[in-house]
Each structure stands twice: as structure tokens, then as C-alpha cells.
Design an enzyme around this catalytic site. Structure first.
Site, PDB file in Angstrom:
ATOM      1  N   ASN A  46      52.315  29.013  30.600  1.00  0.00           N
ATOM      2  CA  ASN A  46      52.508  28.586  31.991  1.00  0.00           C
ATOM      3  C   ASN A  46      53.798  27.799  32.155  1.00  0.00           C
ATOM      4  O   ASN A  46      54.564  27.999  33.100  1.00  0.00           O
ATOM      5  CB  ASN A  46      51.335  27.714  32.448  1.00  0.00           C
ATOM      6  CG  ASN A  46      50.061  28.498  32.699  1.00  0.00           C
ATOM      7  OD1 ASN A  46      50.072  29.720  32.748  1.00  0.00           O
ATOM      8  ND2 ASN A  46      48.962  27.793  32.857  1.00  0.00           N
ATOM      9  N   ARG A 380      49.998  45.299  39.644  1.00  0.00           N
ATOM     10  CA  ARG A 380      49.954  45.192  38.184  1.00  0.00           C
ATOM     11  C   ARG A 380      48.863  46.119  37.666  1.00  0.00           C
ATOM     12  O   ARG A 380      47.724  46.062  38.129  1.00  0.00           O
ATOM     13  CB  ARG A 380      49.650  43.761  37.728  1.00  0.00           C
ATOM     14  CG  ARG A 380      50.655  42.713  38.175  1.00  0.00           C
ATOM     15  CD  ARG A 380      50.371  41.363  37.512  1.00  0.00           C
ATOM     16  NE  ARG A 380      51.031  40.273  38.186  1.00  0.00           N
ATOM     17  CZ  ARG A 380      52.306  39.911  37.969  1.00  0.00           C
ATOM     18  NH1 ARG A 380      53.032  40.593  37.108  1.00  0.00           N
ATOM     19  NH2 ARG A 380      52.839  38.893  38.612  1.00  0.00           N
ATOM     20  N   ARG A 410      56.816  40.229  39.250  1.00  0.00           N
ATOM     21  CA  ARG A 410      57.561  39.485  38.238  1.00  0.00           C
ATOM     22  C   ARG A 410      56.972  39.635  36.836  1.00  0.00           C
ATOM     23  O   ARG A 410      55.786  39.455  36.622  1.00  0.00           O
ATOM     24  CB  ARG A 410      57.632  38.002  38.618  1.00  0.00           C
ATOM     25  CG  ARG A 410      58.526  37.187  37.683  1.00  0.00           C
ATOM     26  CD  ARG A 410      58.649  35.751  38.117  1.00  0.00           C
ATOM     27  NE  ARG A 410      59.551  35.620  39.259  1.00  0.00           N
ATOM     28  CZ  ARG A 410      59.215  35.087  40.416  1.00  0.00           C
ATOM     29  NH1 ARG A 410      57.978  34.669  40.611  1.00  0.00           N
ATOM     30  NH2 ARG A 410      60.084  34.992  41.394  1.00  0.00           N
ATOM     31  N   HIS A 440      52.088  42.851  47.962  1.00  0.00           N
ATOM     32  CA  HIS A 440      51.104  42.242  47.062  1.00  0.00           C
ATOM     33  C   HIS A 440      49.678  42.637  47.449  1.00  0.00           C
ATOM     34  O   HIS A 440      48.714  42.217  46.817  1.00  0.00           O
ATOM     35  CB  HIS A 440      51.280  40.713  47.110  1.00  0.00           C
ATOM     36  CG  HIS A 440      50.490  39.964  46.094  1.00  0.00           C
ATOM     37  ND1 HIS A 440      49.436  39.137  46.426  1.00  0.00           N
ATOM     38  CD2 HIS A 440      50.585  39.906  44.750  1.00  0.00           C
ATOM     39  CE1 HIS A 440      48.919  38.605  45.337  1.00  0.00           C
ATOM     40  NE2 HIS A 440      49.595  39.051  44.298  1.00  0.00           N
ATOM     41  N   TYR A 473      39.706  37.328  35.215  1.00  0.00           N
ATOM     42  CA  TYR A 473      40.035  36.768  36.523  1.00  0.00           C
ATOM     43  C   TYR A 473      38.843  36.931  37.450  1.00  0.00           C
ATOM     44  O   TYR A 473      38.232  37.993  37.487  1.00  0.00           O
ATOM     45  CB  TYR A 473      41.216  37.513  37.171  1.00  0.00           C
ATOM     46  CG  TYR A 473      42.575  37.302  36.569  1.00  0.00           C
ATOM     47  CD1 TYR A 473      42.748  36.737  35.309  1.00  0.00           C
ATOM     48  CD2 TYR A 473      43.712  37.691  37.260  1.00  0.00           C
ATOM     49  CE1 TYR A 473      44.003  36.571  34.767  1.00  0.00           C
ATOM     50  CE2 TYR A 473      44.983  37.529  36.725  1.00  0.00           C
ATOM     51  CZ  TYR A 473      45.117  36.965  35.476  1.00  0.00           C
ATOM     52  OH  TYR A 473      46.370  36.800  34.941  1.00  0.00           O
ATOM     53  N   ARG A 569      42.798  26.301  42.975  1.00  0.00           N
ATOM     54  CA  ARG A 569      42.958  26.239  41.527  1.00  0.00           C
ATOM     55  C   ARG A 569      44.257  25.554  41.114  1.00  0.00           C
ATOM     56  O   ARG A 569      44.286  24.753  40.198  1.00  0.00           O
ATOM     57  CB  ARG A 569      42.942  27.657  40.932  1.00  0.00           C
ATOM     58  CG  ARG A 569      42.953  27.676  39.410  1.00  0.00           C
ATOM     59  CD  ARG A 569      43.253  29.059  38.855  1.00  0.00           C
ATOM     60  NE  ARG A 569      44.674  29.356  38.867  1.00  0.00           N
ATOM     61  CZ  ARG A 569      45.208  30.473  39.305  1.00  0.00           C
ATOM     62  NH1 ARG A 569      44.446  31.420  39.804  1.00  0.00           N
ATOM     63  NH2 ARG A 569      46.517  30.670  39.268  1.00  0.00           N
ATOM     64  N   HIS A 597      40.664  33.383  40.904  1.00  0.00           N
ATOM     65  CA  HIS A 597      41.741  34.160  41.506  1.00  0.00           C
ATOM     66  C   HIS A 597      41.405  34.684  42.901  1.00  0.00           C
ATOM     67  O   HIS A 597      42.290  35.143  43.616  1.00  0.00           O
ATOM     68  CB  HIS A 597      42.072  35.340  40.569  1.00  0.00           C
ATOM     69  CG  HIS A 597      43.355  36.026  40.874  1.00  0.00           C
ATOM     70  ND1 HIS A 597      43.421  37.319  41.362  1.00  0.00           N
ATOM     71  CD2 HIS A 597      44.644  35.612  40.755  1.00  0.00           C
ATOM     72  CE1 HIS A 597      44.691  37.671  41.520  1.00  0.00           C
ATOM     73  NE2 HIS A 597      45.457  36.659  41.162  1.00  0.00           N
TER      74      HIS A 597
END
Length: 707
Positions: A46, A380, A410, A440, A473, A569, A597
């Protein structure tokens, strides 16, 4: 515009507090030891990404916009960077202490990271041979001098750096380095019954004197340079014969040579070498960090995999207990999923229910002669993605497939380019996002021909078309055959194909046009209720809250008497609990076994409450700079289920932490019995209970479906 900073905090400093919260999971004695080691690695990863992206952005701002002021803290870019690096130093010390503590605990189970001096004679002989045969031949030691200019240290790669003298040069100081070959594994497991291992960088470090034979080594250590990875895809020149995919490939190469952001040393630093590197990397002294623990913690996953493969009983003892997804409510795996979705809406909760249910739907659609098209957005995908596999199968079966692939996701850009090329070669209609907006959204539309009309099955999610991350997730996946949702989905894909961001939708709220305004309107409705003396309530769950306009509106809601509960979160730029300002706002953060998530936006406190699920956080990048979808849940049973889920999370007193008016995370005092929402979700009444026999049968059925 004058800003009130009294109830807001800087997003970057808030993120550092969140990442500290992640690190503290590694200190939690109730977490299994190997999982605690993973939390240290997650913290480390992270922090790497934070330096590359967020510090990289501030670095860019510092160079081009001296007038920039953060609208939550009043700090300029330099002040933010200075504060970040100061707090980062404290985090390094905390990480070192926790890492050493966890390592000592692991030694009780025969798991030990050793230094070269701790090797037995047999182990040293083994490492000597290993170095001679498998490491030394691929090392490329270099000096930095007139003939060998200052190198381009690869982003986040390990290097051995030295300071040395040579009698032939009157003992002049020389600086040298050895780049860590990426083909090398990260550690050497030593022979023996126990699991003793030595990190590869420490092995190379030990043989430095043999490598630089004609020099007197004064100092040696491991070093890493973190570079700005916040590459921009805007205003790039592209040749006429190139396409957008070629542009992304071109821009990605820049990531390897962008400006340095952080310089890390292992164990210690040398004054002369540090000054030399700082000067040539064009960084400041406060960007230098010293770590007593490994600079690259990704070795942890190799270690855990080794233990799982070779010491399964030990792995089971030191890891979370295995978890199998529970039987989805009211779903019969022996029947057509399409026929079941046509009769009722379904809501799947990952990872407590399996993504295999959606995969089964996609597989069935790929083989259904009535299906004429499948359209999907891809942000993704997993390696070896079944989703891609079923899309390819659909193409082979004559079904029109459209995939909107976001190449600017990214650190997944190269991966997405691969799938774009694969699908395009097979005949898929591949489209990309917009120049200034990432797509997204998570939406899949299956269109079937029934007589003279079309029927739609639409899947919308808060995230996850990735089979791997869906197991770790928490996300919500909604599948419906509602005609109005399907018609909106048709419009959405048509608008994306025509580069139209201003589409109008009956049910969906879509950024950058209607998502933010839709949320604002719902907050205003609750404010009006409170002013009229009615029961007003807002519950929102997201990853991060940074949008200043929405933060100001939530403060206004609090002052009007609206009870606001936020489950956030990560970054939280609003400070709750400030008298007469945010006193009606409560914020908790849940960090546990699974990464929270899902995004849920709930307005109202009765049967008329409105609930939207979304792929979007309340961050300006999501509300104004991305294509995101918010979708309503109108089925009464599903709404009640979501409210119960939110209530349970708000009652969590084990993994939840409450954020105070200073932005700090505090443990929640347990008045009653301990409540861990994730533990309860794994086995509770939210999901259909089944006997062990029935559960085994369910798992076997899923396995058979994908043979």
C-alpha cells in the site's frame, strides 16, 4: 472561495492513518501468524503505491502549480509532502517493531528468517554453492564514474549499493551498485526439517567483497528507489497509423523513468553515499527512509505458498480456517440460471457467495441460441479469466460480443492490453474509455431474442469481474431481468460506443453527469425530512470520502438533525462528532480478513427508503472524472437484506474502529458480546443454511460446472 477546514482533514494524511490501521492488524494477537505477516506485506505494498501515485501527483503539482491549495486542509503541495514524509518515518519504525515481534512468534513454530551469520556450517555450504552456480553468473556489478554515468534505478527494484576505496586511486571514495536480477527468486529455503530461509538480497550482500575484489568495501546495504508512477495519458502525441492501445503502451514506458519520490536504505545509511544519491536523484533529505525490516515484503506470499505446499498442518494452524462460499439463497444449480433470473432478482454477496454463480450465467448465455449479444465493461480481470473464456466461446457461437476495456486501470494496463488484443483478434467489438475519464463501471448486458422482441438480463456490481479478488474482496452483484434496467443498459453501451457522456437514464445514475447530483438530491430529501420533524437517516458504505461538495452537504445534514452513519474503509476527509457541526455523523472503518469493497448508499429510515449500489466512491475522481454507475435496489426482500447487512456492520465491535473528531481510529468498547460482521456473514442467517452434506454437494456441483 473561503473554505472551512475545522471539520475536514487532508486526504493523504487520512490515508496514512488508514494504512497504519492495516498495519495494526499485524499486531492483533487474535489474527493467525501467517495472516499477520501478510498484513505487514499489504501495508508495505500500500505504501509503495501511495508513494508512486499520491506523492507522485503532489510532486507534479509542486513543479507546475505553486498556487495549489488542498481544499480540505489548506496545505499546499510542499506542506503536504513534508507532513507525509514526517509521518512516514514513524510508520517505518512501527512496521519494524511489529515485523520483529511477528518473526519472533513464528520462530516458535520453526519458521525463521536468518542472517548469513546465523547459518549453520551445512547451510553455509548450501548457500555458497547456490550463489556460485545460480546467482553469481547473472550479476552485473558496476561502478559509478566518468565511464559509467549515474544509472536509472528501476522503480521499486532492489539494489545493492557500496562505498569503496582502491589503493590505486589514493583511496578515493568509489560508489558502486548491483541491480537485483528480476529472474532471481526472493529467498532461499534452507535444507532441514524446520523452515529456515534467507532473503536473496542478504545473500548477495554477503558476497559483495568477492564481487568487488579489488576494492576495500567501507559500506554496503540494500537500497530501493520509488518513482512517480502517476503517468498521464492526456496530450500525448500519437502517430496517424497508431491506435489508442499503442498510445497506452508508449506512455507505460515512462513509468520506469519518472522522477524519484522516495529513497530507502536497509538497516543503515552512509553519509557520503546518501548525499551522492540525494543529489543525483534530485530529492530532498526528508525523502530518505531507513528500514530495519526488508524493503521488499512480497517474499511473504512465496513463503506462505511454500508452507501450504510442504507443511500443510502447520499452514492450517497459522492461517485463517478455510472458507467455502455458502449456498446462494433460492438458487437451484440444477436449473437454468437464465430461467430463474427471469422470475426474480438476485443479489450475490462476495466472497460469502461465489462469483461462480455469475460465471455460470455467462457460460449459459454463451451457449444459448436465443442470446444475440453480450456487452460488458472490463476494468480488471484475473489471469486465465473465465469471463474472457466465456466471451470467446460466445463469439465462436455467433453471438455479438462488445467489451469496453479500460486500458488505463492503474498497474493493470499491460494486462488489459493483452485481453483487448485477445478478444479483438477473436472478433469481439472492443471499445476503450475516454481520454479524460476512466470507465470504472461494472455492468454486463445479455440480450435475448424472444419472438419479435428482445429481453434483457443485466448484471451490475459494486466491483469484481475478477475470480481471484472476488474471494478476498467484499462486493455485491445484482442480477435482474427488469426491462427498465435493461433498456438503461442498452442506452449506456450505445452512449459509450458514441463517446457520449451525457446520456439520460430512467433508473441508473451515471457519473460524470447524474451520479453525484442523484446522491445530492437524496441527501437534500433527508435534510428536508429532518426539518419537518420526520425521521431522517443516511447510511453510506464506501472505500473513501473526499468530495468536498458532498462533505459540506453531509455537514449540513448533520446540523439539520439527520442521523448519518458512514462505513468508510479508507480515506475519510470528514471529521465526525464535532459539536454543532458534525455531531450527528458517526464513521467506522472495518479492516478484517476480507477487503471491504462494496459501495452502498441508503437514504431514509422506513419502507420507503431508497438504496443504491454503485461502483463509485464519493471521491471527486469518481463523481466527476470517471464513468461510474449507481443502480437502485427496489425489491423489498433485497432491500431488507441490505439494511440488515448495514446494521450488522454498524454493530461490529471486533474489527470495526470508530473515527474520532481528530481523524484517529479507536477501538469500540464492547458492552455486549463480541460482534465481527465478516465472521457472521460467513455463516449467518443472511445466507441459506445447509448441512455439511448439502454444502459438499453444492461445492461439487460448482466444480463440475467448469470441467
Amino acid at each position: 472561495m473561503t473554505r472551512n477546514y475545522s471539520f475536514t482533514q487532508n486526504r493523504e494524511l487520512s490515508w496514512l492513518k488508514f494504512n497504519k490501521r492495516v498495519l495494526m492488524e499485524a499486531k492483533d494477537e487474535t489474527v493467525p501468524l501467517l495472516e499477520r505477516l501478510k498484513f505487514i506485506s499489504i501495508f508495505d505494498s500500500n505504501l509503495d503505491e501511495f508513494c508512486m501515485v499520491r506523492c507522485g501527483t503532489l510532486h507534479d503539482i509542486l513543479n507546475v502549480d505553486v498556487e495549489y491549495i488542498d481544499n480540505k486542509s489548506g496545505l499546499n503541495a510542499k506542506q503536504q509532502l513534508d507532513a507525509i514524509f514526517e509521518q512516514m518515518t514513524d510508520l517505518y519504525k512501527l512496521k519494524d517493531n511489529i515485523y520483529n515481534h511477528v518473526c519472533r512468534k513464528l520462530e516458535n513454530y520453526g519458521i525463521q528468517e536468518v542472517t548469513f551469520k546465523e547459518l549453520s556450517s551445512n547451510e553455509k555450504e548450501y548457500v555458497d554453492e547456490y550463489f556460485r552456480d545460480r546467482i553469481s553468473p547473472i550479476l552485473s556489478p558496476q561502478l559509478i564514474d566518468f565511464q559509467h554515468p549515474f544509472p536509472n534505478f528501476k522503480n521499486n527494484a532492489l539494489n545493492i549499493v557500496i562505498v569503496a576505496t582502491n589503493e590505486k586511486e589514493d583511496n578515493k571514495l568509489n560508489f558502486g551498485f548491483i541491480k537485483f536480477p528480476p529472474s532471481l527468486q526472493k529467498m532461499i529455503i534452507l535444507p532441514g526439517e524446520d523452515i529456515r530461509f534467507i532473503l536473496m538480497e542478504n545473500v548477495i550482500l554477503e558476497y559483495v567483497e568477492n564481487i568487488f575484489k579489488h576494492f576495500n568495501i567501507i559500506y554496503k546495504t540494500v537500497m530501493s528507489v520509488t518513482r512517480n508512477a502517476d503517468v498521464s495519458f492526456v496530450h500525448e502525441q500519437i502517430d496517424a497509423e497508431e491506435n489508442y492501445r499503442d498510445l497506452v503502451k508508449h506512455v507505460l514506458k515512462k513509468r520506469l523513468r519518472l522522477a524519484p519520490i522516495r529513497l530507502e536504505f536497509y538497516k543503515s545509511q552512509n553519509k557520503e553515499l546518501t548525499s551522492f544519491l540525494v543529489k543525483n536523484l534530485h530529492i530532498n533529505d526528508n525523502q530518505v527512509q531507513i528500514s530495519q525490516s526488508p524493503l521488499d515484503m512480497s517474499y511473504v506470499y512465496d513463503l506462505v505458498n511454500y508452507i501450504e505446499d510442504n507443511k500443510k498442518p502447520l499452514f492450517d494452524k497459522l492461517s485463517y480456517k478455510p472458507f467455502e462460499p455458502l449456498l446462494p439463497q433460492g438458487l437451484d444449480l440444477n436449473k437454468s440460471l437464465i430461467s430463474q433470473v427471469e422470475k426474480k432478482d438476485y443479489l450475490f454477496s462476495y466472497p460469502f457467495e461465489s462469483i461462480d454463480n455469475f460465471l455460470k450465467l455467462l457460460k449459459e448465455a454463451a451457449r444459448d441460441p436465443k442470446v444475440v449479444s453480450i456487452k460488458i465493461t472490463i476494468y480488471r480481470l484475473a489471469k486465465g479469466s473465465k469471463i474472457a473464456q466465456y466471451l470467446l466461446e460466445a463469439i465462436d457461437n455467433g453471438i455479438e460480443v462488445t467489451a469496453l476495456i479500460e486500458l488505463k486501470a492503474r498497474f493493470d494496463e499491460q494486462h488489459n492490453i493483452h485481453y483487448a488484443e485477445l478478444l479483438e483478434e477473436a472478433g469481439c467489438n472492443v471499445i476503450y474509455g475516454f481520454e479524460n475519464y476512466k470507465v470504472h463501471s461494472k455492468i454486463c448486458l445479455i440480450t435475448r431474442k424472444k419472438g419479435k422482441k428482445f429481453d434483457y438480463i443485466t448484471q451490475l456490481g459494486t466491483g469484481n469481474y475478477n475470480e481471484k479478488t472476488s474471494k478476498i474482496y467484499t462486493d455485491l452483484s445484482y442480477i435482474t431481468s427488469k426491462q427498465d434496467i435493461g433498456e438503461d443498459a442498452v442506452k449506456f453501451f450505445q452512449n459509450m460506443s458514441l463517446d457520449n457522456l451525457n446520456g439520460h437514464y430512467e433508473k441508473l445514475i451515471v457519473s460524470p453527469t447524474s451520479f453525484k447530483s442523484g446522491i445530492i438530491n437524496k441527501i437534500h430529501e433527508e435534510i428536508e425530512k429532518a426539518r419537518n420533524g420526520e425521521n431522517a437517516c443516511i447510511i453510506m458504505k464506501m472505500n473513501s470520502l473526499t468530495d468536498r461538495e458532498l462533505i459540506d452537504l453531509l455537514k449540513k445534514a448533520s446540523q439539520a438533525g439527520v442521523k448519518v452513519n458512514l462505513i468508510i474503509r479508507g480515506i475519510c476527509c470528514i471529521l465526525p462528532g464535532i459539536p454543532n457541526v458534525t455531531e450527528n455523523i458517526r464513521v467506522i472503518s472495518i479492516v478484517g480478513r476480507f477487503l471491504e469493497h462494496s459501495r452502498i448508499y441508503c437514504f431514509g429510515a422506513d419502507d420507503n427508503r431508497a438504496i443504491y449500489l454503485s461502483s463509485a466512491d464519493l471521491m471527486t475522481r469518481n463523481t466527476e472524472k470517471r464513468v461510474e454507475i449507481g443502480f437502485p435496489i427496489e425489491d423489498v426482500k433485497l432491500k431488507n437484506r441490505i439494511v440488515k447487512m448495514l446494521d450488522l456492520m454498524l454493530s461490529d465491535n471486533v474489527k470495526a474502529r470508530e473515527i474520532d473528531s481528530n481523524g484517529n481510529y479507536n477501538k469500540i468498547v464492547k458492552i455486549n458480546e463480541p460482534i465481527s460482521s465478516q465472521d457472521i456473514f460467513m455463516k449467518n442467517q443472511f445466507y441459506e443454511k445447509s448441512s455439511e452434506t448439502k454444502k459438499e454437494s453444492f461445492i461439487e456441483k460448482l466444480k463440475n460446472l467448469f470441467k
